[in-house]
Design an enzyme around this catalytic site. Structure first.
Site, short mmCIF file in Angstrom:
data_model
loop_
_atom_site.label_atom_id
_atom_site.label_comp_id
_atom_site.label_asym_id
_atom_site.label_seq_id
_atom_site.Cartn_x
_atom_site.Cartn_y
_atom_site.Cartn_z
N CYS A 44 -0.53 -23.99 41.32
CA CYS A 44 -1.45 -23.55 40.54
C CYS A 44 -0.96 -22.11 39.79
O CYS A 44 -0.92 -21.00 40.54
CB CYS A 44 -2.89 -23.40 40.80
SG CYS A 44 -3.63 -22.58 39.45
N ASN B 201 -0.97 -18.38 26.34
CA ASN B 201 -0.71 -19.80 26.54
C ASN B 201 0.72 -20.00 26.74
O ASN B 201 1.27 -19.78 25.62
CB ASN B 201 -1.63 -20.63 25.70
CG ASN B 201 -1.54 -22.24 26.28
OD1 ASN B 201 -0.57 -22.66 26.77
ND2 ASN B 201 -2.66 -22.71 26.10
N HIS C 111 -8.99 -20.42 43.15
CA HIS C 111 -8.63 -21.66 42.53
C HIS C 111 -10.04 -22.24 42.34
O HIS C 111 -10.03 -23.10 41.50
CB HIS C 111 -7.63 -22.38 43.32
CG HIS C 111 -7.16 -23.72 42.89
ND1 HIS C 111 -6.02 -23.65 41.50
CD2 HIS C 111 -7.59 -24.95 43.03
CE1 HIS C 111 -6.04 -24.92 41.40
NE2 HIS C 111 -6.89 -25.54 42.06
N ASN D 69 -12.35 -25.78 28.36
CA ASN D 69 -12.33 -27.45 28.64
C ASN D 69 -12.52 -27.39 30.30
O ASN D 69 -11.83 -26.86 30.90
CB ASN D 69 -11.02 -27.88 28.41
CG ASN D 69 -10.57 -27.99 26.95
OD1 ASN D 69 -11.53 -27.95 26.12
ND2 ASN D 69 -9.29 -27.67 26.63
N GLY E 64 -10.60 -32.56 28.27
CA GLY E 64 -9.32 -32.24 27.83
C GLY E 64 -8.69 -31.24 28.67
O GLY E 64 -7.56 -30.54 28.17
N SER F 61 -6.21 -29.51 31.25
CA SER F 61 -4.93 -30.18 32.01
C SER F 61 -4.76 -29.38 33.28
O SER F 61 -3.74 -29.64 34.38
CB SER F 61 -3.61 -30.00 31.20
OG SER F 61 -3.68 -28.77 30.77
N HIS G 57 -7.90 -24.92 37.66
CA HIS G 57 -8.54 -23.31 37.85
C HIS G 57 -9.44 -23.05 36.53
O HIS G 57 -8.96 -23.11 35.35
CB HIS G 57 -7.28 -22.84 38.16
CG HIS G 57 -7.62 -21.22 38.62
ND1 HIS G 57 -6.57 -20.79 39.53
CD2 HIS G 57 -8.13 -20.32 38.16
CE1 HIS G 57 -7.13 -19.74 40.08
NE2 HIS G 57 -8.10 -19.28 39.19
N HIS H 127 -10.84 -21.76 33.60
CA HIS H 127 -10.17 -20.97 32.44
C HIS H 127 -10.95 -21.24 31.22
O HIS H 127 -11.37 -22.18 30.76
CB HIS H 127 -8.67 -21.04 32.41
CG HIS H 127 -8.47 -22.26 31.83
ND1 HIS H 127 -8.53 -23.44 32.74
CD2 HIS H 127 -7.86 -22.79 30.76
CE1 HIS H 127 -7.89 -24.43 32.36
NE2 HIS H 127 -7.69 -24.20 31.13
N GLU I 190 -15.44 -43.19 16.09
CA GLU I 190 -15.40 -41.69 15.87
C GLU I 190 -14.18 -41.46 15.22
O GLU I 190 -13.78 -40.64 14.28
CB GLU I 190 -15.44 -40.79 17.02
CG GLU I 190 -16.86 -40.79 17.47
CD GLU I 190 -17.36 -41.80 18.37
OE1 GLU I 190 -16.63 -42.38 19.29
OE2 GLU I 190 -18.71 -41.97 18.59
#
Lengths: 338, 338
Positions: free
Chosen positions: B42, B78, B115, B155, B161, B163, B166, B168, B307
């Site tokens: 991670c 990011n 984590h 997320n 959504g 990925s 951890h 954030h 949708e």
């Protein structure tokens, strides 16, 4: 009675089920339901006809009463429909809030009697039968003047929103026209021309997003796809309405879907996907500028908070890179013959 | 360079990564990546600072150099940003198509060095620290005149959504204002009043969707929620901009989030969720009518083709039924003391 409510912030309509509170553990994503979904009882299987509402249309391979075994394809009302076709369309006000009754229909097309036969495994005849039935239902529903838009779609796989495995399409008939495809009539009003016709003209000049050119249809990745590997099957000649397809067009579309669905499944490592039919409103006066198209959306990503919040989709695959891969996969599917 | 493209049919912008083709097996949902995500390495963990870009801001609990262990919270760019803050905002035309460079920033706030410590497990002090850092970053980003909208969000869980596991949050700064919350300025233009202020006034009269009333904030389910059990934390007094929060408001918001995040997790059987901050544009002249709010969206359903196609969300839980459940869960969380 289900209800449509107007979202004043997002300026869209939301379908809200008023009378039942689905508890968190009732949702298909709840662990116990995920486990149940893969096994056990399927109401769409042959022999289980009594567990669905009575059929609205059917294609049979053996003589027999309605709602008995011996069918190839069945159209039934969705048991958990968000819409009901009763009464007149009435808009209600509650202070500043707007809502209307969920006037409409919600149908399920069970595409085969076999539980594990998937859309991309169908033979040409079955896809052709499905297309003809979709057009037939579209035409029937369009006859009700209360219906303004008919949405045909398919959810394949859990992350595409499917809650049942057995291959099926769905048809929702709505009492209002959503503004989702408003770009088409707006473009016509501004330019006096059809957006999709102009788009195809530009794509032909430099065909980097083109996947296939048929006699009646092309397949292309759009310039600004919301989803990675999204593609559209578009009628070459201006055609507003899905329900106006000719027999020749239906045959070519079936043949394209036969190959292209295999290409999507093989080329993209067996993704969950949706198909959706975008078409002109019905019973709404003239609709110039609309041009119907069949959209195929692999669901390789889950929509994150960015999409929820800003409506800006984050697509990590440029369509100029997706198109060559899909073209190659389609060629492979066509060469595999069958 | 990433790019924003205008979707002429849907009339929205799409972020398209131009220069890399993510293959189908590269997506987080691909089986091998799902397996990898639950274990192994991670980059957000303490000790792995060298695997992320250098930090933009940090809160430390021990003295030390930047990008070394001893931190409580880190803000980093990011690594897979869809935006880059270089050059000027330029809109390009290519025939009928419009696009612009993906001018902007994409930051990640690693909310803890641990984590497996999740947002709903944070103590009050950590949530307070997070809120203060979000406001601080918001104010820094708003100083760049090229930035027009700052989207803060989280997320949590794969079907929301995320990925990486951890805990954030993320901050995207955009060169344009999305039309997603256009209902607010439009309502102001039509009525000369704030939509959310009027909405709260109506909700107070018959508080069936109200979950909590604090000194500075209320929590409510909206009248037309797109998602089941969606709720909003709204400043009681008219406040356009998230970045204008006072210290007293930040403290109350932290305390509310401390209890309410536990309520959502416990009351809804540990759902995936997003939070998103809806706020006024920046560097865009006067923005009357905007009223910022913190939206919490449990992700109990995957968005289906309805949708995708029509933009009409199908919500099986009426907010009048969701609110009492969430109210009860919040009370339980508050009574649990802590």
């Amino acid at each position: 009675m289900p209800e449509l409510r107007y979202d004043l912030v997002k300026k869209t309509w939301v379908s809200v089920a008023g009378d039942r509170a689905l508890r968190p553990n009732d949702f298909p994503l709840a662990r116990k339901n995920l486990e149940a979904a893969v096994s056990l009882f399927c109401p769409f299987c042959e022999g289980n006809e009594q567990y669905t509402p009575p059929e609205l249309a059917v294609r049979r391979n053996a003589p027999g009463e309605p709602n008995t075994p011996g069918w190839d394809l069945r159209v039934i009302p969705n048991k958990y429909a968000a819409f009901e076709l009763t009464g007149e369309f009435v808009e209600q006000r509650n202070g500043m809030y707007r809502s209307c009754t969920g006037l409409g229909t919600h149908e399920v097309v069970v595409e085969s009697a076999q539980h594990d036969l998937e859309f991309h495994q169908f033979d040409r005849a079955r896809i052709h039968m499905l297309i003809k039935v979709l057009v037939e239902r579209y035409r029937v529903l369009a006859q009700d003047p209360r219906i303004r838009y008919i949405q045909i779609y398919k959810n394949r796989g859990m992350v595409a929103g499917a809650s049942l495995e057995h291959s099926h399409s769905q048809i929702v008939a709505l009492p209002l026209v959503t503004r989702e495809n408003q770009g088409m009539p707006d473009y016509y009003e501004a330019n006096g021309r059809c957006l999709l016709c102009d788009m195809m003209e530009q794509e032909f000049k430099r065909p980097e997003r083109l996947i296939f050119e048929g006699e009646h249809f092309i397949i292309m990745c759009p310039f600004a796809p919301r989803f990675p590997y999204e593609s559209w099957i578009v009628p070459r000649d201006h055609a507003e309405n899905f329900g106006d397809m000719t027999p020749g067009e239906m045959e070519e579309l079936s043949s394209l879907l036969y190959h292209y669905s295999r290409a999507v499944i093989d080329g993209l490592s067996n993704p969950a996907f949706n198909y959706v039919v975008n078409t002109a409103p019905v019973n709404s006066g003239p609709t110039p500028g609309y041009h119907w198209y069949w959209e195929i959306v692999p669901r390789l990503l889950i929509e994150s908070a960015v999409e929820v919040a800003s409506g800006i989709h984050m697509n990590p695959v440029a369509p100029e890179l997706a198109a060559p891969m899909l073209r190659e996969a389609l060629l492979a599917a066509m060469n595999a013959g069958v």
